[in-house]
Structures are given as structure tokens and as C-alpha cells.
Design a protein around this motif. Structure first.
Motif, mmCIF file in Angstrom:
data_model
loop_
_atom_site.group_PDB
_atom_site.id
_atom_site.type_symbol
_atom_site.label_atom_id
_atom_site.label_comp_id
_atom_site.label_asym_id
_atom_site.label_seq_id
_atom_site.Cartn_x
_atom_site.Cartn_y
_atom_site.Cartn_z
ATOM 1 N N ARG A 57 1.099 -1.700 -10.442
ATOM 2 C CA ARG A 57 1.503 -0.285 -9.029
ATOM 3 C C ARG A 57 2.310 0.401 -9.967
ATOM 4 O O ARG A 57 3.068 1.595 -9.189
ATOM 5 N N ASN A 68 0.794 -1.243 -0.079
ATOM 6 C CA ASN A 68 -0.120 -0.117 -0.099
ATOM 7 C C ASN A 68 0.832 1.237 -0.001
ATOM 8 O O ASN A 68 0.432 2.224 0.025
ATOM 9 N N ASP A 120 3.374 3.904 -2.251
ATOM 10 C CA ASP A 120 3.651 4.460 -3.409
ATOM 11 C C ASP A 120 5.299 4.379 -3.487
ATOM 12 O O ASP A 120 5.868 4.514 -2.470
ATOM 13 N N GLN A 168 -6.893 1.976 -8.220
ATOM 14 C CA GLN A 168 -6.306 0.475 -7.808
ATOM 15 C C GLN A 168 -7.376 -0.430 -7.895
ATOM 16 O O GLN A 168 -7.413 -1.472 -8.579
ATOM 17 N N GLN A 169 -8.603 -0.292 -7.690
ATOM 18 C CA GLN A 169 -9.748 -1.004 -7.742
ATOM 19 C C GLN A 169 -10.174 -1.098 -9.302
ATOM 20 O O GLN A 169 -10.587 -2.374 -9.490
ATOM 21 N N ARG A 196 -6.969 7.332 -5.292
ATOM 22 C CA ARG A 196 -6.006 6.431 -5.549
ATOM 23 C C ARG A 196 -6.427 5.229 -5.372
ATOM 24 O O ARG A 196 -6.356 4.169 -6.020
ATOM 25 N N ARG A 197 -7.172 4.849 -4.276
ATOM 26 C CA ARG A 197 -7.821 3.550 -3.897
ATOM 27 C C ARG A 197 -9.086 3.116 -4.852
ATOM 28 O O ARG A 197 -8.945 1.937 -5.589
ATOM 29 N N MET A 198 -9.688 4.153 -5.565
ATOM 30 C CA MET A 198 -10.543 3.897 -6.691
ATOM 31 C C MET A 198 -9.889 3.271 -8.030
ATOM 32 O O MET A 198 -10.181 2.380 -8.621
ATOM 33 N N SER A 230 -6.367 10.096 -1.383
ATOM 34 C CA SER A 230 -6.342 8.772 -1.173
ATOM 35 C C SER A 230 -7.622 8.018 -1.668
ATOM 36 O O SER A 230 -7.548 6.721 -2.029
ATOM 37 N N ARG A 231 -8.648 8.686 -1.640
ATOM 38 C CA ARG A 231 -9.941 8.120 -2.279
ATOM 39 C C ARG A 231 -9.807 7.657 -3.830
ATOM 40 O O ARG A 231 -10.111 6.510 -4.264
ATOM 41 N N ALA A 258 -14.776 8.088 -7.726
ATOM 42 C CA ALA A 258 -14.142 7.980 -6.293
ATOM 43 C C ALA A 258 -14.752 8.950 -5.156
ATOM 44 O O ALA A 258 -14.787 8.453 -3.910
#
Ligand code: PLP
Length: 407
Positions: free
Chosen positions: A68, A58, A60, A246-247, A242-244, A239-240, A106
């Protein structure tokens, strides 16, 4: 350490950005290469099982797995963060449209309302009317020039606002910071598609936006040979996003990242040259009898110019004009007579382009042609001015006008 982004000029930041020693040299050796090399790789190898177990999935900037990225992509993302004051980070996407979708997904969930500027890029509208609607997000359109009426568009469910300034094709430049301030007051996340100005012309986060989106295909790539998009934001939005991403499994190829990085290095020089040429050509067009209106906020006296001069630190080579009267066939004769301008979508490349537009079918909260103008003056042409000599481009447009009225 003080933030170098606050102290150095944008051209200096562009030259230095993303060139960390660990990305441009071999461990233990002083010096190295100027640019981060192209790291091609899907698998990233670990030293042993203990190294694998200690993996940092997790974080970077560490090898983990190809999706990634590698130093090639990390360097481009970091460079974009370094030219966007207020950004905590940047995510890369395989196109500008993917970046818009990634950012909206996101911040929105079923039941939310999105306010979208009526002059948004057409695929942004298509996303709102397609996927977003299907997942239960309702989109409402607003006139970006009606600042006084803007607060009335919000309701309890309004969670995000997507703006473009100037707008796609018709180039309306609105009170960009005022709309961001109203969105904040109403508790909505503000996103701006900042492809036209880039952070060099409009540092969006500093001017009050939460999320800044760019199609890197345009100015940053700059050479019409790569497609990519980016989203930069401060926390907690970064952060939101980045998470989206990745999903969604978003990743860009290292070759494309290196091309975009090469484009980025000369961004300020190209924008300066293209803006100067565009202004010269816009001025010339404003004096032509075949032209009803020049839609170029950089042009003194043109719609939006005062706000552009107040809020923006630069422009670019993209603007539009409206032909006085005439019909589709006349406009086609104009376009077909051009020898230097290519006919094609996209913009921001080194070569000039022209494209016809008729936005009336793609507007919900505004009308085209705008109220108070002659309804006969409705046929638009958008120009993307490249790096050619402006005198030659003017001669080409002159050729177009001559052919247009030859009939
Ligand atoms: C071209 C464009 C995009 C989309 O970029 P792609 O890289 O072509 O997907 C988004 N916004 C604006 C304003 C554009 O002009």
C-alpha cells in the motif's frame, strides 16, 4: 477550506504539491526536509496488538503493509491529484501500459463493449485484442475525427470509451471535449490517455473526461530513467480503480516514485521549452521540399491546430512528419545520419529521439495515408524534441535530409 488548485497557477502547484509536513519532518519538530524521503519497506510495524487490531487497511495515507506504499509513493500520487482539477485521487502503476490496463479492468466486465479510438497507442490495441477479448469484452474502433458519426457507434452494451488526443504516431487532434460529452450522454465511462498534454496542457477531468491516464515514463519522469504510469479520477470511478489496483497487487518502488517526483517538479519548464523548440522545428520542416506533411497540432495551419488552440493550454515536444515519396531505404539513411537524435521508443525525455512509423497495419476504422493525400507520401517519422538548442537539432535534421537523397 477553498480548493488551492482553483486559485494557484500550475507552476506553483507543481512546486508545492505532495509536501505535507507529516511526510517531510519528524513528529514534534518544526521544519524538515523539502522532499519526502525514500521510505524503503515491505513490513510496516505496529506498536502493539491493540494497534494491529485497530489497523486501517482500507484507508490511504497510513502505514499498513508495503504494497500500500509509504509517504514516498503517497506524496507522488497526491501531487498528481493536485495538478489534475476534479480528481479525487491518483493510483500509481509500474508502467503506462499497466495504468491503461488497470483503468479498463476497473470499468469493464464480460459482455461489455469498449469503443477505442483508431489511433490508440499500439499496446492499448493489443490489450483490447488480447486480455479484454478473452474476458468477453468486445472492442469496436472509431475514427476520432468523425464527431457526427460517433453517436452511432454506441449500443446498449457500450460501457466505456478510450481516447487519445492527439493520437499516437499520426497525431490527429479531435474535438476532444465533444467526444467526452457524447460518451456521457450515452452513459459510457470516458477514459483519456492524456500522456501527450498532461493535465498542464489538457485538464482532462475539467474538460469532461471521467478518467485521466498518463505514462509517467514520458514527461513526468522526463529523464529517460524511470517507468511508471498513473490514473486520476473523480468519484465514483476513483474507488473502483483503487480497488482493482489493489486486487491486481500493483505497487511502484519508492526509489522510482522519488525519481518521478523529481521529474514532476520541473514539468512545466520542460514542457514549455520543448513545445517552443518543437514549434520552431515543425515550422522549419514545413518549409522543406522533402516533407509532405507536418503532423503537429501546435503548428498554425497544421491539421487539428484550431481545436488545439481552443481546448488545450499547452503542448509538448512530440510530433510527426511524413516524407514526400521515397522508400524505406531513404528513410533509413535519414535516421542513420542523425547524430543528436537517438533512435528509440519512448519520448518526453531531456534528449531528442526519432523513430520511423508505418501505421497502415494497425488501423481498423481509418486509413493511412489519409484519404485525399498522395498514397506515395506514407513514410512517417516521429520526433521527440528534448532540451537541446533547436538550431543544433535543425542542423542534425538537415544532415539527415542530405544523407537521405545521397542514395
Ligand atoms: C508510452 C506510452 C504509453 C505507455 O507507457 P509505458 O510507461 O511505456 O508503459 C501509453 N500511452 C502513450 C500515448 C504512450 O506514448
Amino acid at each position: 477550506m477553498s480548493d488551492p488548485r482553483k486559485e494557484q497557477g500550475p507552476a506553483t502547484r507543481l512546486a508545492a504539491a505532495g509536501r505535507r509536513a507529516e511526510w517531510t519532518s519528524i513528529a514534534g519538530r518544526k521544519g524538515g526536509v523539502v522532499n519526502p524521503p525514500i521510505w524503503r519497506g515491505s513490513t510496516h510495524l505496529y506498536e502493539d496488538s491493540a494497534d494491529l487490531a485497530a489497523g486501517r487497511p482500507n484507508e490511504d495515507g497510513h502505514f499498513y503493509y508495503g504494497r500500500r506504499g509509504s509517504p514516498t509513493q503517497w506524496a507522488l500520487a497526491e501531487a498528481l491529484t493536485q495538478i489534475e482539477p476534479g480528481a479525487a485521487g491518483t493510483i500509481l502503476y509500474p508502467s503506462g501500459v499497466a495504468a491503461i490496463a488497470g483503468a479498463l479492468l476497473a470499468v469493464l466486465r464480460a459482455g461489455d463493449v469498449l469503443l477505442m479510438t483508431d489511433n490508440a497507442y499500439q499496446p492499448s490495441r493489443a490489450l483490447a485484442e488480447g486480455l479484454l477479448q478473452r474476458m468477453g469484452v468486445e472492442t469496436r474502433w472509431f475514427d476520432p475525427l468523425d464527431v457526427a458519426g460517433f453517436p452511432a457507434h454506441f449500443c446498449k452494451r457500450t460501457k466505456a470509451v478510450l481516447l487519445e488526443s492527439p493520437g499516437s504516431l499520426t497525431m490527429e487532434l479531435c474535438d476532444t471535449p465533444a467526444l467526452a460529452a457524447i460518451a456521457r450522454e450515452k452513459g459510457a465511462v470516458s477514459l483519456i490517455d492524456n500522456t501527450w498534454a498532461s493535465p498542464l496542457g489538457f485538464p482532462a477531468l475539467e474538460r469532461g473526461y471521467d478518467i485521466s491516464i498518463m505514462s509517467l515514463t514520458k514527461h513526468v519522469g522526463g529523464h529517460s530513467d524511470v517507468m511508471m504510469g498513473s490514473v486520476s479520477a473523480g468519484e465514483p470511478h476513483f474507488s473502483r480503480i483503487r480497488r482493482m489496483s489493489q486486487q491486481l497487487g500493483q505497487v511502484v518502488s519508492p526509489d522510482d516514485a522519488a525519481l518521478a517526483m523529481r521529474g514532476l517538479r520541473s514539468l512545466s519548464l520542460r514542457l514549455e521549452r520543448e513545445s517552443g523548440s518543437a514549434l520552431e522545428i515543425a515550422q522549419w520542416l514545413a518549409g522543406r521540399p522533402e516533407v509532405a506533411r507536418v503532423l503537429c497540432p501546435m503548428l498554425p495551419g497544421a491539421p487539428g491546430h484550431d481545436l488545439w488552440a481552443r481546448d488545450f493550454t499547452g503542448g509538448c515536444g512530440l510530433f510527426s512528419f511524413v516524407i514526400k515519396g521515397r522508400d524505406d531505404a531513404a528513410r533509413a539513411r535519414f535516421l542513420d545520419a542523425l547524430e543528436l537524435f537517438g533512435i528509440g521508443y519512448s519520448w518526453g525525455g531531456f534528449e531528442s529521439l526519432a523513430i520511423p512509423f508505418d501505421p497502415q497495419g494497425a488501423r481498423s476504422a481509418t486509413s493511412w495515408p489519409p484519404p485525399g493525400t498522395d498514397p506515395a507520401d506514407r513514410l512517417g517519422i516521429r520526433l521527440s524534441i528534448g532540451l537541446e538548442d533547436p538550431a543544433d537539432l535543425i542542423a542534425d535534421l538537415e544532415r539527415g535530409f542530405a544523407a537521405m537523397d545521397r542514395g
